[in-house]
Every structure is written in structure tokens, then in C-alpha cells.
Design an enzyme around this catalytic site. Structure first.
Site, PDB file in Angstrom:
ATOM      1  N   THR A   1       0.844  -1.196   0.000  1.00  0.00           N
ATOM      2  CA  THR A   1       0.000   0.000   0.000  1.00  0.00           C
ATOM      3  C   THR A   1       0.884   1.254   0.000  1.00  0.00           C
ATOM      4  O   THR A   1       2.052   1.195   0.387  1.00  0.00           O
ATOM      5  CB  THR A   1      -0.962  -0.001   1.203  1.00  0.00           C
ATOM      6  OG1 THR A   1      -0.208  -0.123   2.404  1.00  0.00           O
ATOM      7  CG2 THR A   1      -1.938  -1.162   1.101  1.00  0.00           C
TER       8      THR A   1
ATOM      9  N   THR B   1       1.488   4.557   1.469  1.00  0.00           N
ATOM     10  CA  THR B   1       2.293   5.151   2.540  1.00  0.00           C
ATOM     11  C   THR B   1       3.220   4.122   3.173  1.00  0.00           C
ATOM     12  O   THR B   1       4.375   4.416   3.497  1.00  0.00           O
ATOM     13  CB  THR B   1       1.386   5.780   3.621  1.00  0.00           C
ATOM     14  OG1 THR B   1       0.546   6.758   3.016  1.00  0.00           O
ATOM     15  CG2 THR B   1       2.205   6.421   4.727  1.00  0.00           C
ATOM     16  N   CYS B   2       2.729   2.913   3.327  1.00  0.00           N
ATOM     17  CA  CYS B   2       3.540   1.837   3.910  1.00  0.00           C
ATOM     18  C   CYS B   2       4.786   1.577   3.072  1.00  0.00           C
ATOM     19  O   CYS B   2       5.875   1.317   3.606  1.00  0.00           O
ATOM     20  CB  CYS B   2       2.713   0.557   4.006  1.00  0.00           C
ATOM     21  SG  CYS B   2       1.137   0.765   4.877  1.00  0.00           S
ATOM     22  N   SER B   3       4.635   1.652   1.761  1.00  0.00           N
ATOM     23  CA  SER B   3       5.732   1.328   0.843  1.00  0.00           C
ATOM     24  C   SER B   3       6.648   2.504   0.556  1.00  0.00           C
ATOM     25  O   SER B   3       7.852   2.332   0.381  1.00  0.00           O
ATOM     26  CB  SER B   3       5.164   0.805  -0.482  1.00  0.00           C
ATOM     27  OG  SER B   3       4.392  -0.359  -0.278  1.00  0.00           O
TER      28      SER B   3
END
Length: 205
Positions: free
Chosen positions: A67, A69-71
Site C-alpha cells: 500500500t 504510505t507503507c511502501s
């Protein structure tokens, strides 16, 4: 139109307090074996005690592998700060998501993390990716949430970070201060690596 959602248990959505114990659950992980197969791994059960007992660990938890922001920010920030955190008295750094072990490995490779290729290795050389596929740890931490009509997600973890010292929560950073169900925004203000490094520095001085 019918909906098939159900309310989560209140205990699963009420964050554990600082000073409290983390849940002792089983993580279904994949460990590297001696094999020429393109997928040289076998299943290995690890408990919370295996991962956290007798250690001071930084844990950050995010809604989903791959996803945005996570990445783009969350995982890369901790990977970049890994060595500094180790110098500040941290034994390990774990990234947790409600995804299975296969997804977590693929995500780590896509992120360019250096894989630990030793027999018995459990993933990567720096930040370790913990698969909480059945949401057991997340529920026990009181961080469970659902983004059903908002993002089409099933049960996931709310975004947070923590310092865990010998199975107890030393410090907890919860985005927005609480777990929000089916949230429109996905806040990312206090669980970042910079905030964590600042906290670790404050405790080491």
C-alpha cells in the site's frame, strides 16, 4: 444491498496501555532451508516469546504490504534508521502487517530489502517482516480495524509503533491517539521512524 460485516470485539480495538504485556501468539513464518527449489522455505511457527522475550524491540505496524504510505515512507524510513536504532539500545526492528508470509516476503523483495539467505534465516538482514495473517497479535494489542466500504480491506491493523522491552510495552505511538474503524484518513504523524529515533535518543541520554 446486503452487507456482511460484523462488529469487532471491543477488546480487539482498545489499544494496550504502556506498561502492559503484549499478547503471546503464534506467527506462521517461513524459514529458509537447504534446497535448489525456487521457493526454498518451510513453515516455522514462532511465538511472541521467541521474538520478544529478553529483548528490547522496535515494532511498527501498518495496514498493508504494497500500500502507498507503507511502501513509500513507513517501511523505508525504518530500514534507513535501522543501524541508528541498534546503536540506541534496540536488539531488533520488526514490521508487522495483517498479511501472510508469502505476501510479506514479496513485498520486502519489491522494496529492495536485502534478503538473509542463510539456512534457518527468517527473511531479511535488517528490518524483519512479521506476518500476522490471522490478526491474532493485532487483536491482542487492541489495534484491530476494518476498512470495508472505505478501502475494501478486511480486518487489518491500525498504524502504530512501539518499543517492547521483554514482552512489555515500554512506549506506544498510536496514530490519531485511537483506533478508528473504516477511517477515511490514514494518519501518519507519530509512528514514523524519526519520531521513534527521537524517543530512543531521549531514553539513552
Amino acid at each position: 444491498m446486503k452487507t456482511f460485516t460484523s462488529a469487532l470485539d471491543k477488546a480487539w480495538t482498545t489499544p494496550v496501555e504502556e506498561g502492559g504485556d503484549i499478547p503471546n501468539v503464534v506467527f506462521k513464518t517461513r524459514t529458509r532451508i537447504e534446497s535448489d527449489d525456487e521457493n526454498p522455505f518451510d513453515w516455522k511457527d514462532l511465538t511472541s516469546e521467541d521474538l520478544f522475550k529478553g529483548k528490547r524491540v522496535v515494532l511498527f505496524s501498518l495496514p498493508g504490504a504494497f500500500t502507498p504510505t507503507c511502501s513509500s515512507t513507513h517501511l523505508p524510513g525504518y530500514e534507513a534508521a535501522y543501524e541508528e536504532m541498534k546503536k540506541l539500545g534496540v536488539d531488533d526492528v520488526y514490521c508487522l502487517s495483517v498479511n501472510d508470509a508469502f505476501v510479506m516476503r514479496s513485498w520486502g523483495l519489491k522494496q529492495g530489502l536485502t534478503e538473509d539467505k542463510t539456512v534457518g534465516g527468517l527473511g531479511f538482514e535488517k528490518v524483519q517482516l512479521l506476518p500476522d495473517g490471522a490478526c491474532q497479535f493485532t487483536r491482542g494489542m487492541g489495534m484491530s480495524c476494518v476498512w470495508d466500504s472505505e478501502r475494501g480491506f478486511g480486518e487489518r491493523t491500525w498504524r502504530y509503533s512501539a518499543v517492547i522491552d521483554d514482552m512489555k510495552v515500554e512506549k506506544l505511538f498510536v496514530e490519531g491517539g485511537e483506533v478508528v474503524q473504516n477511517s477515511g484518513p490514514d494518519p501518519f504523524e507519530v509512528s514514523d521512524s524519526g519520531t521513534m529515533v527521537d524517543y530512543l535518543k531521549s531514553k539513552s541520554s
